[in-house]
Design a protein around this motif. Structure first.
Motif, short mmCIF file in Angstrom:
data_model
loop_
_atom_site.label_atom_id
_atom_site.label_comp_id
_atom_site.label_asym_id
_atom_site.label_seq_id
_atom_site.Cartn_x
_atom_site.Cartn_y
_atom_site.Cartn_z
N THR A 1 0.33 -6.41 17.07
CA THR A 1 -0.11 -7.00 15.81
C THR A 1 -1.50 -7.61 15.94
N ASN A 2 -2.17 -7.72 14.81
CA ASN A 2 -3.38 -8.53 14.74
C ASN A 2 -3.43 -9.20 13.38
N TYR A 3 -4.03 -10.36 13.34
CA TYR A 3 -4.05 -11.21 12.15
C TYR A 3 -5.47 -11.69 11.84
N ALA A 4 -5.70 -11.94 10.58
CA ALA A 4 -6.90 -12.65 10.19
C ALA A 4 -6.82 -14.06 10.74
N ASP A 5 -7.96 -14.61 11.14
CA ASP A 5 -7.96 -15.96 11.71
C ASP A 5 -7.36 -16.98 10.76
N ASP B 1 -9.44 -7.94 1.93
CA ASP B 1 -9.53 -8.23 3.36
C ASP B 1 -8.20 -8.01 4.06
N LEU B 2 -8.28 -7.68 5.33
CA LEU B 2 -7.09 -7.56 6.16
C LEU B 2 -6.44 -8.92 6.34
N VAL B 3 -5.11 -8.95 6.19
CA VAL B 3 -4.34 -10.15 6.49
C VAL B 3 -3.65 -9.98 7.84
N ALA B 4 -2.94 -8.87 7.98
CA ALA B 4 -2.21 -8.61 9.22
C ALA B 4 -1.92 -7.11 9.33
N ARG B 5 -1.80 -6.65 10.56
CA ARG B 5 -1.58 -5.24 10.81
C ARG B 5 -0.64 -5.10 12.00
N ILE B 6 0.23 -4.09 11.94
CA ILE B 6 1.14 -3.84 13.04
C ILE B 6 1.17 -2.34 13.31
N ASP B 7 1.05 -1.97 14.59
CA ASP B 7 1.05 -0.54 14.89
C ASP B 7 2.47 -0.07 15.21
N SER B 8 2.60 1.20 15.52
CA SER B 8 3.93 1.78 15.71
C SER B 8 4.64 1.20 16.91
N GLY B 9 3.88 0.63 17.85
CA GLY B 9 4.49 0.05 19.03
C GLY B 9 4.80 -1.42 18.88
N GLY B 10 4.42 -1.98 17.74
CA GLY B 10 4.71 -3.39 17.47
C GLY B 10 3.57 -4.33 17.78
#
Length: 120
Positions: free
Chosen positions: A57-61, A46-55
């Protein structure tokens, strides 16, 4: 060839902290998004956290407010600061990167992972 190498896992007591690092190396033009995933025994990854090139972010609840993802573009490195760890955070943590090559093709790569074990 692109390699992702994670580090920073280990055994920690509940309430403790760990900082994971993932370094990407190889013939990389640039990296779009980078992320952390985790997989516990018998469960899906499962996804925990993600960050794109611009900074952005999104997180698992389940980790919001406890984990922070960041990146150093100059070093092709992504970090995951994990605070207030819980036993349910125990899993193998994997780094993932969407790599852009000089011909503008994009492929995603996975690291081998690092184990995080939180004792109660």
């Amino acid at each position: 060839q692109v390699q992702l190498v994670e580090s920073g896992g280990g055994l920690v007591q509940a309430g403790g902290s760990l900082r994971l690092s993932c370094v990407a190396s190889g013939s990389i033009f640039s990296i779009n998004a980078m992320g952390w995933y985790r997989q516990a025994p018998g469960k899906q990854r499962d996804l925990v956290a993600r960050i794109d090139s611009g900074g952005s972010t999104n997180y698992a609840d389940s980790v919001k407010g406890r984990f922070t993802i960041s990146r150093d573009n100059a070093k092709n490195t992504v970090y995951l600061q994990m605070n207030s760890l819980k036993p349910e955070d125990t899993a193998h943590y994997y780094c993932r990167a969407w790599v852009i090559f000089t011909d503008r093709t994009v492929y995603n790569y996975w690291g081998q992972g690092t184990q995080v074990t939180v004792s109660s």
